[in-house]
Design an enzyme around this catalytic site. Structure first.
Site, PDB file in Angstrom:
ATOM      1  N   LYS A 261       0.002  -2.588   5.304  1.00  0.00           N
ATOM      2  CA  LYS A 261      -1.121  -3.282   5.921  1.00  0.00           C
ATOM      3  C   LYS A 261      -1.976  -3.952   4.834  1.00  0.00           C
ATOM      4  O   LYS A 261      -1.480  -4.800   4.134  1.00  0.00           O
ATOM      5  CB  LYS A 261      -1.908  -2.301   6.788  1.00  0.00           C
ATOM      6  CG  LYS A 261      -1.018  -1.371   7.653  1.00  0.00           C
ATOM      7  CD  LYS A 261      -0.243  -2.079   8.734  1.00  0.00           C
ATOM      8  CE  LYS A 261       0.829  -1.221   9.402  1.00  0.00           C
ATOM      9  NZ  LYS A 261       0.405   0.036   9.969  1.00  0.00           N
TER      10      LYS A 261
ATOM     11  N   ARG B 151      14.436   7.942  -8.698  1.00  0.00           N
ATOM     12  CA  ARG B 151      13.804   8.709  -7.617  1.00  0.00           C
ATOM     13  C   ARG B 151      12.673   9.566  -8.185  1.00  0.00           C
ATOM     14  O   ARG B 151      11.619   9.725  -7.592  1.00  0.00           O
ATOM     15  CB  ARG B 151      14.823   9.583  -6.869  1.00  0.00           C
ATOM     16  CG  ARG B 151      14.162  10.452  -5.821  1.00  0.00           C
ATOM     17  CD  ARG B 151      15.064  11.070  -4.755  1.00  0.00           C
ATOM     18  NE  ARG B 151      16.425  11.284  -5.142  1.00  0.00           N
ATOM     19  CZ  ARG B 151      16.869  12.258  -5.945  1.00  0.00           C
ATOM     20  NH1 ARG B 151      16.025  13.138  -6.454  1.00  0.00           N
ATOM     21  NH2 ARG B 151      18.144  12.351  -6.253  1.00  0.00           N
TER      22      ARG B 151
ATOM     23  N   TYR C 216      -2.802   6.748  15.089  1.00  0.00           N
ATOM     24  CA  TYR C 216      -1.655   5.856  14.994  1.00  0.00           C
ATOM     25  C   TYR C 216      -0.467   6.516  15.725  1.00  0.00           C
ATOM     26  O   TYR C 216      -0.155   7.684  15.473  1.00  0.00           O
ATOM     27  CB  TYR C 216      -1.324   5.608  13.523  1.00  0.00           C
ATOM     28  CG  TYR C 216      -0.087   4.784  13.347  1.00  0.00           C
ATOM     29  CD1 TYR C 216      -0.085   3.441  13.691  1.00  0.00           C
ATOM     30  CD2 TYR C 216       1.091   5.344  12.886  1.00  0.00           C
ATOM     31  CE1 TYR C 216       1.067   2.677  13.569  1.00  0.00           C
ATOM     32  CE2 TYR C 216       2.237   4.591  12.752  1.00  0.00           C
ATOM     33  CZ  TYR C 216       2.219   3.262  13.101  1.00  0.00           C
ATOM     34  OH  TYR C 216       3.363   2.515  12.987  1.00  0.00           O
TER      35      TYR C 216
ATOM     36  N   ASP D 131      -6.464   9.164   6.722  1.00  0.00           N
ATOM     37  CA  ASP D 131      -5.633   7.958   6.773  1.00  0.00           C
ATOM     38  C   ASP D 131      -6.607   6.780   6.634  1.00  0.00           C
ATOM     39  O   ASP D 131      -7.324   6.431   7.558  1.00  0.00           O
ATOM     40  CB  ASP D 131      -4.860   7.898   8.100  1.00  0.00           C
ATOM     41  CG  ASP D 131      -3.927   6.686   8.171  1.00  0.00           C
ATOM     42  OD1 ASP D 131      -4.219   5.665   7.512  1.00  0.00           O
ATOM     43  OD2 ASP D 131      -2.927   6.751   8.910  1.00  0.00           O
TER      44      ASP D 131
END
Ligand SMILES: *Cc1c(COP(=O)(O)O)cnc(C)c1O
Length: 362
Positions: free
Chosen positions: A196, A47, A99, A171
């Site tokens: 994407k 992590r 978005y 973004d």
């Protein structure tokens, strides 16, 4: 320093000098053993840090000109981690056609914690200027926006933000560093749905954040490790593998998109085409909901599915699929109506794509 295409093509190829592995090894381990008390190999627990994820994070920082990159289990996890920087009483200005998931995160979660979101058309810096005050701690822009593909001037927005001591967050999912490098225009943080274009094959969910200053990097690292929505070693490898072909995929996708946009503009039953001339996303408006239904039923090359940016062309109905959480009146005002379709153009033969639309539009 090597140029962008070289860095991308050789992503992960220089890590394992011991064996000479050309493909980045997938370090599928949760934990790392220590040589002795007080000593570490540099890795303790996945992590906090994992070599496969680290190579991806370092590559993203390098190609953007940032100081540090972070990889998350989804784009929204990346955005959520960046939004942890803000506290009750802070205001964030957002691009208004945003978005849907980012909007939902703000309206359903952050607003309850007292972080205020204000939305405006960021394609004109004057709209942003009138909303600035000392409570505004960040301007969060999507450019081009989703789904109407409006472009913002990152440079004038970041100048304005700096005047008020606010951060500029971009973004950059739709253009990627191959077509737009927000740090060159004064942005402080970039976020990506790596699901994407960066990964590009519709086979993995991933998110990236890159920051410019070491002070912010330290905070984001703390949040990333404290919250734990990190990208797995295998998924990090998939994104690295995808990045190797980012440039050639985008070149072909953009070339195809230009031809598809030209075709759509010439079609009688297409009322309006939204395409900024860059990238491979196109939205278009048809006459009625029944034409939308007809198109979605008839397409055989385009796939009727959410998401974008992959090698396969997809067609989406934003009002229902990606923007359902935004209030009806807002959607209608913005033009995200029941006649709007959005396509993500892939790398197929463009003649097949155009023929498919021709049959679907009738
Ligand atoms: C898809 C998308 C997101 C969310 O990313 P996920 O990987 O789906 O969590 C954020 N911003 C934009 C512009 C997107 O297209």
């Amino acid at each position: 320093m090597a140029k962008l295409d070289t860095l991308l093509a050789q992503a992960g190829s220089w890590w394992d000098e011991k064996t000479g592995a050309v493909s980045m090894p997938i370090y599928q381990t949760a934990t790392f053993k220590h040589p002795a008390l007080g000593q570490s190999t540099g890795y303790d627990y996945s992590r906090s840090g994992n070599p496969t994820r680290q190579v991806l994070e370092e590559l993203m920082a390098k190609i953007e000109g940032g100081c540090r990159g972070f990889a998350f289990s989804s784009g929204l996890a990346a955005i959520d981690c960046v939004l942890q920087l803000f506290k009750a009483g802070d205001t964030i200005l957002f691009s208004e056609d945003l978005y849907g998931g980012t909007y939902r995160l703000m309206e359903k979660l952050y607003s309850d914690r007292g972080v205020r979101a204000v939305y405006t058309d960021t394609s004109d810096v004057k709209n942003v200027e009138v909303l600035m005050n000392n409570q505004v701690k960040a301007i969060f822009i999507e450019t081009p926006t989703n789904p109407l593909l409006k472009c913002a001037d990152i440079s004038s927005i970041s100048k304005l933000a700096k005047k008020y001591g606010a951060l500029t967050i971009v973004d950059n999912t739709f253009l990627t560093p191959y077509l737009q490098k927000p740090f060159d225009f004064g942005a402080d943080i970039t976020v990506y749905s790596a699901t994407k274009y960066l990964a590009g094959h519709n086979d993995v969910l991933a998110g990236i954040a890159v920051v410019k200053s070491p002070e912010i990097a330290e905070k984001i690292y703390f949040y990333q490790n404290a919250i734990g929505a990190v990208l797995s070693p295998f998924d990090s490898w998939l994104v690295l593998r995808g990045l190797k072909t980012l440039s050639i995929r985008l070149q072909k996708q953009q070339a195809n998109a230009k031809k598809v946009a030209t075709y759509l503009r010439s079609h009688d039953s297409v009322k309006r085409v939204y395409y900024p001339g860059v990238g491979a996303m196109i939205s278009f408006e048809v006459e009625s909901l029944s034409v939308v239904k007809q198109v979605l039923e008839r397409v055989k090359v385009f796939m009727f599915a959410e998401s974008l940016g992959g090698v396969e062309s997809l067609i989406t109905f934003p009002k229902v699929q990606t923007h359902a959480d935004i209030a009806e009146a807002v959607l209608e005002r913005l033009g995200i109506n029941e006649r709007l379709l959005r396509i993500s153009v892939g790398i197929e033969d463009v003649d097949d794509l155009i023929e498919d639309l021709e049959t679907a539009l009738g």
